[in-house]
Enzyme design. Structure first.
Site, PDB file in Angstrom:
ATOM      1  N   GLU A 198       0.831  -1.216   0.000  1.00 41.58           N
ATOM      2  CA  GLU A 198       0.000   0.000   0.000  1.00 41.58           C
ATOM      3  C   GLU A 198       0.862   1.261   0.000  1.00 41.58           C
ATOM      4  OE1 GLU A 198      -0.925  -2.607   2.035  1.00 41.58           O
ATOM      5  OE2 GLU A 198      -3.036  -3.023   1.568  1.00 41.58           O
ATOM      6  N   ASP A 244     -19.822   2.302  14.939  1.00 39.79           N
ATOM      7  CA  ASP A 244     -19.175   2.078  13.647  1.00 39.79           C
ATOM      8  C   ASP A 244     -19.936   2.815  12.542  1.00 39.79           C
ATOM      9  OD1 ASP A 244     -17.456   0.996  11.703  1.00 39.79           O
ATOM     10  OD2 ASP A 244     -17.220  -0.837  12.850  1.00 39.79           O
TER      11      ASP A 244
END
Ligand SMILES: Cc1cc2nc3c(=O)[nH]c(=O)nc-3n(C[C@H](O)[C@H](O)[C@H](O)COP(=O)(O)O)c2cc1C
Length: 434
Positions: A198, A244
Site C-alpha cells: 500500500e 461504527d
C-alpha cells in the site's frame, strides 16, 4: 508530501483557537461542520499538540487531495493499484522519539467520541506490518481502544493483518501510524491483493511521490505526525462497544492487545481525528472499494460508467452503478456484479448515464420517474451481508439484498424520460448580475 503540505495548499481550513475538550467537544465540533478541514489549535490538557479532522470528508476534498477531478478518483486509484511505484531508499524521519513504554494519554489526546459507553479510541490508526512470508509490507486501518498505560486493544477483522497475525508465533511487530497524507489513508483502506504494498500504491497516487523512513525495520511515511512502535500480543481483551459506520453501537468482541514500546511525534504534531460513523469515516471506507467493484462490474457490463457507495447507505451498504444501457437485462447484470464485487452491499441502484450516481436527489428522481417496483426491483434472500447492518437476522447470519433498476425501460421513447431543464442553468453566473 504529508498532511502539512495539504493544509498549506488550502485556504478554507477552519482553524479553532479556543480550547476544546477531546472528550465529546472536539468530535462535536468536527461533526458540526464537515465541509472543510478543521484544525484545533488548543486541545485542553495537551499544550504541545494540535488536532486535525475532516481532511477528506467529501468527494471534492478527496479529489483535491489527489489532484484530480471528482469523477477521476476511481481511475486514479485503479491506476495506482495496477501500477504501484517502487519506493526510494528510506530518508531520515521528520518525527522524533518522545517516550519509551509511554503512558499514551499523558502525551496525546485520545478522544471519547460517544457517551453511554465511554471509551477512548484512536479511529485513525493505520497498522504497518511486514508479512514474514512475502516480505511485502501491509497497511490497514484498525481502530484501537485505549486500555491505560501503553496498552491498546485492536479491532482486527479477518483480512490481511489478521492472516499475518494468525501465522505468527509470539508477538507481531507493528508500527501504528497516524496523521499522514490522505493518499496514504486511501491506500491503507483498499482491500487489494496481499502482494501489493500500500505504501507503493500511495507513492504512485501522490504527484510528488512518498518519502518513507524506517523505524526498527518497518517503513512508514517520513512525515507522519505520530508513529507508535508496538507489538500485537497473544492476549485478548474485550473491545468496544464502538459506534461504527452504521452510527449504531457495534457489539463487543475479544480482540488482541497491543503493547506500545515507543512513541514518536513531530514537533507541534497534528493528532489526526476521524470521528467514527461520520462522513469522513464513511468516505474513507467506501471510496477505496469503488475501483474494485467497478472492475468486477466492467467484466459483466463493459459500458459501466461509475460506481458509488453512497453516504446515506453508510458508504458501505448501499451503492449506485451508472451504466450506458445497451440491452434489456444490462441493469440486472450490473447490479448482480456489484453485489458480488462488494459482499457487504445490500442495495444497489442502477441508473443511466444522465443521472449523477453521487447525487442522492438525482438517484431518487430516477427511481421516481423511471421504475415500477413490481418490474424493476429484484430481491435476493438468504445472502451473506455486512456485520455492520443491525437489521439482519444475526442468528442466521443472513439478510436480503436488492437490485433496483432505475434506468429508462427498454422499448420506451427515451425522450419521455429526459429531464427538461431551464435553458442556461449551467452557464449563468449570478455574481455577474449582482
Ligand atoms: C477509518 C477506517 C477505520 C477502519 N477500522 C477498521 C478496524 O477497526 N478493523 C478492521 O479490521 N478494519 C478497519 N477498517 C477497514 C480496513 O482498513 C480495510 O478494510 C483494509 O482494506 C484492510 O486491508 P487488508 O485488505 O490489507 O487487510 C477501517 C477503515 C477505515 C477507512
Amino acid at each position: 508530501m504529508g498532511l502539512r503540505q495539504l493544509l498549506a495548499g488550502r485556504d478554507d481550513t477552519t482553524v479553532l483557537t479556543e480550547s476544546v475538550d477531546p472528550r465529546f467537544e472536539l468530535p462535536a465540533l468536527a461533526t458540526a461542520d464537515e465541509s472543510a478541514p478543521m484544525v484545533f489549535e488548543d486541545v485542553a490538557g495537551y499544550p504541545e499538540v494540535r488536532a486535525v479532522s475532516n481532511l477528506v470528508s467529501s468527494r471534492d476534498l478527496l479529489a483535491d487531495a489527489l489532484g484530480v477531478e471528482r469523477d477521476g478518483i476511481i481511475e486514479a486509484m485503479s491506476t495506482a493499484m495496477d501500477h504501484p511505484r517502487a519506493l526510494d531508499d528510506p530518508v531520515d524521519p521528520r518525527f522524533d522519539l518522545v517516550a519509551t513504554d509511554p503512558v499514551l494519554d499523558d502525551h496525546v489526546p485520545i478522544p471519547v467520541f460517544y457517551d453511554e459507553h465511554e471509551r477512548q479510541y484512536f479511529a485513525s490508526s493505520i497498522a504497518a506490518v511486514v508479512d514474514p512470508e512475502t516480505g511485502v509490507q501491509n497497511l490497514s486501518f484498525h481502530r484501537t481502544m485505549y486500555d491505560g498505560g501503553n496498552e491498546l486493544v485492536m479491532r482486527m477483522v479477518e483480512r490481511h493483518l489478521h492472516d499475518i497475525y494468525s501465522r505468527t508465533e509470539g508477538p507481531l511487530d507493528i508500527a501504528i501510524v497516524m496523521g499522514v497524507h490522505p493518499a496514504v489513508e486511501l491506500a491503507a483502506a483498499t482491500s487489494f491483493s496481499p502482494e501489493m504494498s500500500e505504501l507503493e500504491m500511495a507513492n504512485a497516487l501522490l504527484d510528488g511521490g512518498l518519502e518513507v523512513a524506517e523505524v526498527d525495520g518497518i517503513q512508514v511515511p517520513a512525515d507522519a505526525e505520530m508513529v507508535l512502535r508496538a507489538h500485537i500480543t497473544d492476549e485478548y481483551r474485550e473491545e468496544g462497544p464502538f459506534v461504527d459506520l452504521s452510527r449504531t453501537w457495534d457489539r463487543t468482541r475479544e480482540q488482541p492487545v497491543v503493547e506500545v514500546s515507543a512513541l514518536y511525534l513531530r514537533e507541534d504534531p497534528y493528532v489526526r481525528i476521524i470521528v467514527p460513523g461520520q462522513t469522513e469515516h464513511a468516505h474513507l471506507m467506501g471510496v477505496p472499494q469503488e475501483p474494485r467493484i467497478f472492475t468486477i462490474v466492467e467484466n459483466a457490463i463493459p459500458t459501466v460508467q461509475s460506481v458509488v457507495l453512497t453516504p446515506g447507505g453508510c458508504s458501505w451498504l448501499h451503492g449506485v452503478v451508472q451504466i450506458d444501457k445497451r440491452r434489456e437485462g444490462d441493469p440486472k447484470n450490473a447490479g448482480m456484479a456489484a453485489l458480488a464485487g462488494h459482499p457487504s452491499m445490500k442495495k444497489v441502484t442502477v441508473v443511466d448515464r444522465d443521472v449523477d450516481p453521487a447525487d442522492p436527489q438525482q438517484v431518487e428522481w430516477a427511481e421516481a420517474t423511471r421504475m415500477q417496483p413490481d418490474r424493476d426491483i429484484t430481491t435476493i434472500e438468504h445472502a451473506k451481508g455486512s456485520s455492520l447492518d443491525p437489521s439482519q437476522d444475526y442468528e442466521e447470519g443472513v439478510l436480503t439484498k436488492w437490485i433496483v433498476d432505475a434506468t429508462v425501460p427498454e422499448h420506451r421513447d427515451e425522450d419521455d424520460f429526459r429531464e427538461v431543464r431551464v435553458p442556461g442553468t449551467d452557464d449563468v453566473d449570478i455574481e455577474d448580475y449582482r
